[in-house]
Motif scaffolding. Structure first.
Motif, PDB file in Angstrom:
ATOM      1  N   ASP A 154      -9.037   3.434  -2.156  1.00 19.44           N
ATOM      2  CA  ASP A 154      -9.547   3.514  -0.779  1.00 19.44           C
ATOM      3  C   ASP A 154     -10.806   4.363  -0.697  1.00 19.44           C
ATOM      4  OD1 ASP A 154      -7.578   1.974   0.369  1.00 19.44           O
ATOM      5  OD2 ASP A 154      -6.256   3.684   0.752  1.00 19.44           O
ATOM      6  N   THR A 155     -10.865   5.377  -1.568  1.00 16.52           N
ATOM      7  CA  THR A 155     -11.914   6.381  -1.375  1.00 16.52           C
ATOM      8  C   THR A 155     -13.023   6.331  -2.425  1.00 16.52           C
ATOM      9  OG1 THR A 155     -10.605   7.976  -2.618  1.00 16.52           O
ATOM     10  CG2 THR A 155     -10.365   8.010  -0.233  1.00 16.52           C
ATOM     11  N   VAL A 156     -12.798   5.628  -3.548  1.00 12.92           N
ATOM     12  CA  VAL A 156     -13.862   5.563  -4.565  1.00 12.92           C
ATOM     13  C   VAL A 156     -15.080   4.887  -3.935  1.00 12.92           C
ATOM     14  CG1 VAL A 156     -14.522   4.627  -6.818  1.00 12.92           C
ATOM     15  CG2 VAL A 156     -12.204   5.486  -6.476  1.00 12.92           C
ATOM     16  N   GLU A 179       0.804  -1.223   0.000  1.00 12.36           N
ATOM     17  CA  GLU A 179       0.000   0.000   0.000  1.00 12.36           C
ATOM     18  C   GLU A 179       0.842   1.280   0.000  1.00 12.36           C
ATOM     19  OE1 GLU A 179      -2.107   1.128   3.550  1.00 12.36           O
ATOM     20  OE2 GLU A 179      -3.788   1.911   2.408  1.00 12.36           O
ATOM     21  N   LEU A 222     -10.964   5.121 -21.437  1.00 12.75           N
ATOM     22  CA  LEU A 222      -9.711   5.235 -22.200  1.00 12.75           C
ATOM     23  C   LEU A 222      -9.382   3.928 -22.920  1.00 12.75           C
ATOM     24  CD1 LEU A 222      -7.787   7.325 -19.543  1.00 12.75           C
ATOM     25  CD2 LEU A 222      -8.049   8.025 -21.937  1.00 12.75           C
ATOM     26  N   GLU A 261       0.682   4.145  -2.804  1.00  9.94           N
ATOM     27  CA  GLU A 261       0.312   5.527  -2.481  1.00  9.94           C
ATOM     28  C   GLU A 261       1.435   6.496  -2.852  1.00  9.94           C
ATOM     29  OE1 GLU A 261      -0.928   5.775   1.597  1.00  9.94           O
ATOM     30  OE2 GLU A 261      -2.899   4.915   1.159  1.00  9.94           O
ATOM     31  N   LEU A 282       3.520   6.131  -5.266  1.00  9.39           N
ATOM     32  CA  LEU A 282       3.507   6.280  -6.726  1.00  9.39           C
ATOM     33  C   LEU A 282       2.397   7.247  -7.139  1.00  9.39           C
ATOM     34  CD1 LEU A 282       4.451   5.457  -9.552  1.00  9.39           C
ATOM     35  CD2 LEU A 282       3.031   3.402  -9.375  1.00  9.39           C
ATOM     36  N   PHE A 305      -7.137  -2.504  -8.615  1.00 14.08           N
ATOM     37  CA  PHE A 305      -7.567  -2.234  -9.990  1.00 14.08           C
ATOM     38  C   PHE A 305      -7.374  -3.449 -10.900  1.00 14.08           C
ATOM     39  CE2 PHE A 305      -6.651   2.605  -9.525  1.00 14.08           C
ATOM     40  CZ  PHE A 305      -7.940   2.815  -9.048  1.00 14.08           C
ATOM     41  N   MET A 344       7.272  13.027 -16.457  1.00 16.12           N
ATOM     42  CA  MET A 344       6.374  13.565 -15.425  1.00 16.12           C
ATOM     43  C   MET A 344       7.167  14.039 -14.206  1.00 16.12           C
ATOM     44  SD  MET A 344       3.156  11.619 -13.677  1.00 16.12           S
ATOM     45  CE  MET A 344       4.032  10.934 -12.288  1.00 16.12           C
ATOM     46  N   ALA A 401      -2.010  -0.903  -7.949  1.00 15.64           N
ATOM     47  CA  ALA A 401      -2.852   0.144  -7.377  1.00 15.64           C
ATOM     48  C   ALA A 401      -4.148  -0.401  -6.806  1.00 15.64           C
ATOM     49  CB  ALA A 401      -3.177   1.179  -8.462  1.00 15.64           C
TER      50      ALA A 401
END
Ligand code: HEM
Length: 360
Positions: free
Chosen positions: A202-204, A61, A261, A65, A67, A213, A292, A199
């Motif tokens: 937690d919040t979706v 985790e 996508l 997080e 990343l 995912f 990035m 990945a």
């Protein structure tokens, strides 16, 4: 002619003899060597990041997080709307940036890294720290590339403006326009989304934290690209949250933006191209991550300290793109118009529920 040739050869030899060795190394105090002495301080820092932040070098985790944090700090950049990019503003101006809607749940890793920086007297800038932790963390995930690391970002000047971070309910048009504004092609957007291979959310859906995912959140593999292309099912008890789509397995999270996508004519073929090409997955992701990680900076002002990033490990021999148990190629929602989806076989057995990523 012969004389001229001799003179030229003598000149070349003399020049080579006087030139500094191209790969001059600096011996660091702890016995390791670096290409530039400013990189030496990073070796012991990487050791304690591995030991204390990533539980001895896991791909769990805290790595996931960290990343995500590289992205949420860096993408706060626009040539027109402002923002300092990969500058650590998400840590330095945490009160402002963690309140942004798109930063839901990011406060946990911001707090953890802020505490780590304080506890360990870390003196490098927060922008350098965030990108270092991300590259070190990903290297712990089998199958991941060793992402080059550039050092020397100055301290951030201000919080990033709100509205720069894509949300899972954004349209493909909006997402591609935002990334394009920050300098990324649609192919680079898909490459960056390889991060969703390691990945979880937690919040979706806050009732099921740690929902991955894909079925292999501890491996940097192409399963994410396979599983997002599978037909989604309405599993009992799975509420329809903002930004959430139907996923192909109980216990798995699919967000609307990934689903869209994978099926959009501008991005579907790039998406599909990663399914059976792990070398491309690693190199495209690594290149896009480097780009990035230096958003808002001129890479020429930074020092290449890539040698401080740990060696990576390959995928286990039995890993490889496959369909989920109890699915067939008929469940693939083919979207690339140019080439058929690679033929895959399903893992044996009945449909299984994907376990959550445990909290660190
Ligand atoms: C279209 C752009 C993107 C959208 C809409 C998006 C959205 C999301 C959402 C909604 C989550 C779940 C957050 C939670 O509920 O805890 C998430 C997780 C994550 N995202 Fe993205 N993301 C995008 C691009 C990226 C990029 C470019 C990266 C590259 C570094 C990235 C890395 C991650 C990681 C590693 C996680 C997992 C965090 C964890 O397991 O704790 N995402 N993303």
């Amino acid at each position: 002619m012969a004389y001229k040739g001799l003179v030229a050869a003598a000149f070349t030899l003399a020049t080579l003899a006087n030139a500094k060795p191209l790969n001059r190394r600096v011996a660091c105090a702890d016995g390791r060597s670096a290409s530039n002495e400013v990189c030496c301080q990073l070796f012991p820092l990487v050791d304690i990041i591995q030991e204390k932040l990533f539980d001895g070098g896991e791909c769990g985790e805290e790595v996931h997080e960290s990343l995500r944090l590289t992205f949420h700090d860096a993408i706060g950049f626009s040539p027109t709307a402002g923002g300092g990019g990969a500058d650590g503003s998400i840590i330095a101006f945490a009160d402002t940036e963690t309140a942004f809607h798109a930063n839901g749940g990011i406060d946990e890793i911001v707090d953890a890294q802020t505490q780590f920086i304080a506890d360990n007297n870390v003196t490098i800038s927060p922008g350098d720290f965030i990108q270092l932790a991300g590259a070190v963390g990903v290297a712990n995930c089998p199958g991941a590339p060793r992402i080059p690391y550039f050092f020397g970002r100055p301290a951030p000047k201000a919080a990033s403006p709100d509205g720069m971070i894509p949300e899972p309910f954004d349209s493909v048009d909006k997402i591609l326009a935002r990334f394009s504004d920050a300098g990324f092609s649609s192919a680079e957007v898909i490459a960056l989304l390889a991060s969703h291979s390691v990945a979880a959310a937690d919040t979706v859906d806050p009732t099921i934290p740690g929902t991955p995912f894909d079925s292999t959140p501890g491996l940097f593999d192409s399963q994410f690209f396979v599983e997002v292309q599978l037909k989604g099912t309405a599993f009992p008890g799975t509420p329809d949250n903002e930004g959430e789509s139907k996923s192909p397995a109980a216990g798995e999270m699919r967000i609307q933006s990934d689903e869209a996508l994978a099926r959009d004519s501008r991005t579907a073929c790039e998406w599909q191209s990663f399914v059976d090409n792990h070398d491309k997955l690693m190199s495209a992701f690594s290149d896009a991550m480097v780009k990035m990680s230096v958003l808002g900076h001129d890479i020429k002002d930074l020092v290449d300290c890539s040698e401080v990033i740990p060696e990576t490990t390959p995928l286990p021999a039995d890993a490889g793109p496959h369909l989920l148990p109890a699915t067939t190629m008929d469940d693939i929602e083919q979207a690339c118009a140019d080439t058929p989806f690679p033929t895959l076989t399903a893992l044996p057995g009945p449909a299984t529920s994907i376990p959550p990523v445990p909290p660190s």
